[in-house]
Design an enzyme around this catalytic site. Structure first.
Site, PDB file in Angstrom:
ATOM      1  N   LYS A 126      -0.309   0.891  -3.322  1.00  0.00           N
ATOM      2  CA  LYS A 126      -1.340   1.924  -3.154  1.00  0.00           C
ATOM      3  C   LYS A 126      -2.732   1.337  -3.398  1.00  0.00           C
ATOM      4  CE  LYS A 126       1.843   5.659  -4.314  1.00  0.00           C
ATOM      5  NZ  LYS A 126       2.383   6.603  -5.294  1.00  0.00           N
ATOM      6  N   GLN A 177       1.396   8.353 -11.431  1.00  0.00           N
ATOM      7  CA  GLN A 177       2.669   7.943 -10.830  1.00  0.00           C
ATOM      8  C   GLN A 177       3.849   8.544 -11.590  1.00  0.00           C
ATOM      9  OE1 GLN A 177       2.888   6.238  -7.961  1.00  0.00           O
ATOM     10  NE2 GLN A 177       5.111   6.163  -7.992  1.00  0.00           N
ATOM     11  N   ASP A 229      -2.047  14.026  -4.511  1.00  0.00           N
ATOM     12  CA  ASP A 229      -0.594  14.092  -4.317  1.00  0.00           C
ATOM     13  C   ASP A 229      -0.173  15.469  -3.803  1.00  0.00           C
ATOM     14  OD1 ASP A 229       0.920  11.769  -4.902  1.00  0.00           O
ATOM     15  OD2 ASP A 229       0.540  12.007  -7.055  1.00  0.00           O
TER      16      ASP A 229
HETATM   17  N1  GUN Z   1       6.827   8.876  -7.383  1.00  0.00           N
HETATM   18  C1  GUN Z   1       7.522   8.785  -6.223  1.00  0.00           C
HETATM   19  N2  GUN Z   1       6.771   9.230  -5.189  1.00  0.00           N
HETATM   20  C2  GUN Z   1       5.577   9.594  -5.716  1.00  0.00           C
HETATM   21  C3  GUN Z   1       4.387  10.123  -5.135  1.00  0.00           C
HETATM   22  O1  GUN Z   1       4.271  10.366  -3.921  1.00  0.00           O
HETATM   23  N3  GUN Z   1       3.370  10.355  -6.010  1.00  0.00           N
HETATM   24  C4  GUN Z   1       3.486  10.130  -7.349  1.00  0.00           C
HETATM   25  N4  GUN Z   1       2.440  10.409  -8.118  1.00  0.00           N
HETATM   26  N5  GUN Z   1       4.572   9.637  -7.908  1.00  0.00           N
HETATM   27  C5  GUN Z   1       5.615   9.379  -7.090  1.00  0.00           C
END
Ligand code: GUN
Length: 281
Positions: free
Chosen positions: A53, A97, A120
């Protein structure tokens, strides 16, 4: 029949170049878009996701800040960091995350993120807005899947879409986006009896279970679109999805590979959401 491949890397490349243009336009106006990514603990998969990311931000003109804390970081300390990022004018998007260590209440942390910075789309207000058809941020993975369907001009209205997996991150918002696009949606979960009965009738099949080979060729309707959100390792340690890819590709009309399918799209839609947050700021 051999399915057409929906190439998530190729589609991402196109969408990311649009992101980079919008980021440059914002920067020229003195508002460089900024994303904060917060990682607590040492989950190996999360470390890889977060690194990807941050790199995608760097490559496309988005300022990014990575805050890494060890597994002993307390809930109160994390809430204090989120409150500080909410107020930071350089930061337009905040991503914590998941999963978080067990001693931290992830719902509490997500609700602490300012809804207008929740790129998100996990905040309860954003989930409610999505549910009522007025989304502010669409969760990145299901948003990416919708872009993939759009890229093949798939006629979603009136189609039967079956989603396997009812998580807050993928399955539930996916079902909602498909419903709003005019599909008739069946949302299956881990307790669904006779999964194949549902999947064999699916024009669009989205699989997000984390279970390798849960979908086999006999479960796929000839010509269907099969979208694999899974991210697993096979016995040789190679990345694979939830769908038994080779045999399913002989039956489906379109299919997404793993890797190179939904994975890059998730990150791309995070960039899109961050740009939208910065444009609205
Ligand atoms: N863990 C797995 N997928 C995601 C996501 O799209 N966003 C976040 N914040 N954590 C995750």
């Amino acid at each position: 029949m051999t399915a057409h491949i929906i190439d998530g890397n190729l589609l991402s490349k196109k969408l990311r170049s649009e992101v980079a243009e919008r980021a440059a336009a914002l920067a020229a106006k003195g508002r460089r878009p900024g994303l904060a990514v917060v990682l607590v603990g040492d989950n190996p998969a999360s470390q890889v996701y977060v690194r990807n990311k941050i790199k995608a931000c760097e490559d496309n003109g988005i300022h990014s800040v990575l805050e890494k804390y060890d597994a002993s970081f307390s809930e109160a300390e994390l809430l204090a960091r989120v409150a500080a990022l909410n107020k930071d004018p350089q930061i337009h998007g905040i991503l914590v995350q998941l999963p978080l260590p067990a001693h931290i209440d992830s719902h509490k942390v997500i609700e602490a993120i300012a809804a207008e910075k929740d790129v998100d789309g996990f905040h309860i207000s954003n989930a409610g807005l999505l549910m009522t058809g007025q989304p502010l941020f669409r969760p990145c993975t299901p948003y990416g899947v919708m872009k993939m369907l759009e890229s093949i001009n798939y006629p979603i209205r009136g189609a039967h879409a079956v989603v396997i997996g009812a998580s807050n991150i993928v399955g539930k918002p996916q079902a909602m986006l498909l419903l709003q696009a005019g599909a008739t949606v069946t949302l299956c979960n881990s307790k669904t009896r006779d999964l194949g009965h549902h999947t064999r009738d699916a024009d669009i099949l989205v699989v997000a279970t984390g279970k390798r080979n849960i979908v086999t060729a006999d479960m796929v309707k000839p010509g269907a679109v099969v979208i694999d959100v899974g991210m697993n390792r096979d016995d040789a340690g190679k990345l694979c999805g939830d769908v038994d890819y080779g045999p399913c590709a002989e039956v489906a009309g379109w299919i997404t590979p793993v890797p190179g399918g939904v994975g890059p799209m998730t990150i791309t839609m995070l960039l899109v959401n961050t740009i939208e947050a910065a444009e609205r700021y």
